[in-house]
Enzyme design. Structure first.
Site, short mmCIF file in Angstrom:
data_model
loop_
_atom_site.label_atom_id
_atom_site.label_comp_id
_atom_site.label_asym_id
_atom_site.label_seq_id
_atom_site.Cartn_x
_atom_site.Cartn_y
_atom_site.Cartn_z
N ARG A 1 -10.75 -9.00 2.44
CA ARG A 1 -10.55 -9.09 3.89
C ARG A 1 -11.35 -10.26 4.46
O ARG A 1 -10.90 -10.93 5.38
CB ARG A 1 -11.01 -7.80 4.56
CG ARG A 1 -9.91 -6.78 4.60
CD ARG A 1 -10.30 -5.57 5.43
NE ARG A 1 -9.43 -4.46 5.13
CZ ARG A 1 -8.22 -4.31 5.64
NH1 ARG A 1 -7.75 -5.18 6.48
NH2 ARG A 1 -7.46 -3.29 5.30
N ASP B 1 4.32 -0.90 15.00
CA ASP B 1 3.94 0.37 14.36
C ASP B 1 4.70 1.55 15.00
O ASP B 1 5.11 2.48 14.30
CB ASP B 1 2.42 0.58 14.45
CG ASP B 1 1.67 -0.48 13.64
OD1 ASP B 1 2.20 -0.93 12.62
OD2 ASP B 1 0.55 -0.86 14.05
N ARG C 1 8.21 1.61 13.72
CA ARG C 1 8.26 2.19 12.36
C ARG C 1 8.21 3.72 12.45
O ARG C 1 9.00 4.41 11.79
CB ARG C 1 7.08 1.66 11.53
CG ARG C 1 7.31 0.22 11.11
CD ARG C 1 6.15 -0.34 10.31
NE ARG C 1 6.49 -1.68 9.81
CZ ARG C 1 5.62 -2.61 9.54
NH1 ARG C 1 4.32 -2.40 9.70
NH2 ARG C 1 6.01 -3.78 9.09
N HIS D 1 -4.30 -2.01 13.95
CA HIS D 1 -3.15 -2.30 13.10
C HIS D 1 -3.63 -2.24 11.65
O HIS D 1 -3.77 -3.24 10.99
CB HIS D 1 -2.62 -3.69 13.45
CG HIS D 1 -1.35 -4.04 12.75
ND1 HIS D 1 -0.28 -3.20 12.69
CD2 HIS D 1 -0.97 -5.18 12.11
CE1 HIS D 1 0.70 -3.80 12.03
NE2 HIS D 1 0.30 -4.99 11.67
#
Ligand code: APR
Length: 321
Positions: free
Chosen positions: A96, A156, A159, A183
């Site tokens: 990350r 999101d 989805r 997110h």
């Protein structure tokens, strides 16, 4: 080659990053007849080629918007809206922090260049890690908080709505559900307020099935990466971004989950996080505070803590460059 003059009446949207998300978004914007588009990328010739290809489809798709590809920020001048999609998705083996390092630099450079030429624009950030990149854009443009936002919640939520609709065998447009928070793994799909044309999904599905759909939503991005091998989603992200653009340019006042700068809302400060917002011509015109139970509140706060840590890491990385 000459470029057709852009109508002075048309709103102007700059899309920075002409990769899969950026180019699909450009297509959505012009084919929905929302605005003229300036598509900018660092790769020479690539945005110009994509723009010409899209322009050649104009007569076939029956819209009247122009698109121009460029590598030069001067050509983005006087945009009403700037969307940042430049940057890279996480690749295998990348931490990350690695992603933070590469995308922070790209997004800060994009934000600074774009605001120089379009000081009145509203900014929508799509590049991941989303909330951190949105924060850096806000900080480096110096814009008021209502003019900078991140796109994640609309995607999101779409989805989540899709998975509910598939499970029930109903039209996805009849399903209304919101996903708040970050997110990422800690996103907050609100099953308790999800409905099918007003009927709570809790009356239509058992708790175990709902939990399965919530879990699939949380891993929605990863499911696509796993299937595609070569990158992440881009059709639905582009649709979600164009929905936000539409609400702003047409002053629709839609209530959408958007990564917004919080100053006390939900007990959080100095962080961007997905919350319900009213989107209109001024940008984020209102942040709505909905009732959350203790577990949901705790999830929001854990997400915010993690985002603040990443913002601090990004700032340290940028300082040492
Ligand atoms: N300036 C402008 N464009 C840049 C720069 C830069 N400094 N650096 C990279 N780009 C461009 C790349 O050349 C590429 O065309 O950004 C584009 C990124 O496109 P893709 O690699 O296809 O990535 P995409 O799938 O579009 O995702 C972009 O959106 O959803 C997020 O996680 C995703 O952060 C990622 C971003």
């Amino acid at each position: 080659m000459s470029f057709l003059p852009i109508s002075y009446k048309s709103p102007r949207v700059t899309v920075i990053g002409a990769g899969r998300v950026g180019s699909t978004l450009a297509q959505r914007i012009i084919e929905k007849n929302l605005a003229d588009v300036i598509l900018l990328d660092i790769i020479e010739g690539m945005p110009q080629g994509l723009a010409l290809d899209l322009l050649e489809a104009r007569g076939l798709e029956l819209h009247n918007r122009n698109i121009k590809g460029t590598n030069n920020y001067a050509e983005t001048a006087n945009s009403d809206l700037v969307v940042i999609t430049a940057g890279f998705p996480r690749k295998p083996g990348m931490t990350r922090d690695d992603l933070l390092k590469v995308n922070s630099k790209i997004v800060v450079e994009a934000a600074k260049n774009a605001i120089f030429y379009s000081p009145d624009a509203i900014f929508i950030v799509v590049t991941n890690p989303l909330e951190v990149m949105t924060y850096l854009t806000w900080e480096n443009t110096g814009l008021p908080k209502h003019k900078v936002m991140g796109m994640a919640g609309v995607l999101d939520s779409a989805r989540f709505e899709t998975f509910i609709a598939l499970e029930l065998g109903v039209l996805p447009a009849d399903v209304k559900a919101m996903v708040l928070g970050s997110h990422g793994d800690l996103m907050l799909p609100l099953a308790s307020s999800a409905t099918v044309n007003g009927i709570p999904i809790t009356e239509l599905l058992d708790a175990e099935t709902i939990e399965k759909l919530v879990e699939r939503t949380r891993k929605g991005g990863a499911e696509i990466v796993e299937l595609m091998h070569t990158g992440g989603a881009f059709f639905a992200p582009a649709s979600a971004t164009s929905l936000m653009i539409e609400s702003i340019l047409l002053n629709q006042s839609r209530i959408l989950p958007v990564a917004a700068y919080l100053q006390g809302e939900y007990g959080l400060n100095d962080v961007f996080l997905g919350v319900p917002c009213r989107l209109g011509s001024a940008g984020i015109e209102k942040i709505l505070e909905v009732n959350l139970n203790d577990t949901e509140k705790a999830t929001l706060h854990t997400s915010a803590d993690s985002i603040v840590n990443h913002i601090n890491t990004a700032k340290a990385i940028l300082k040492n460059q």
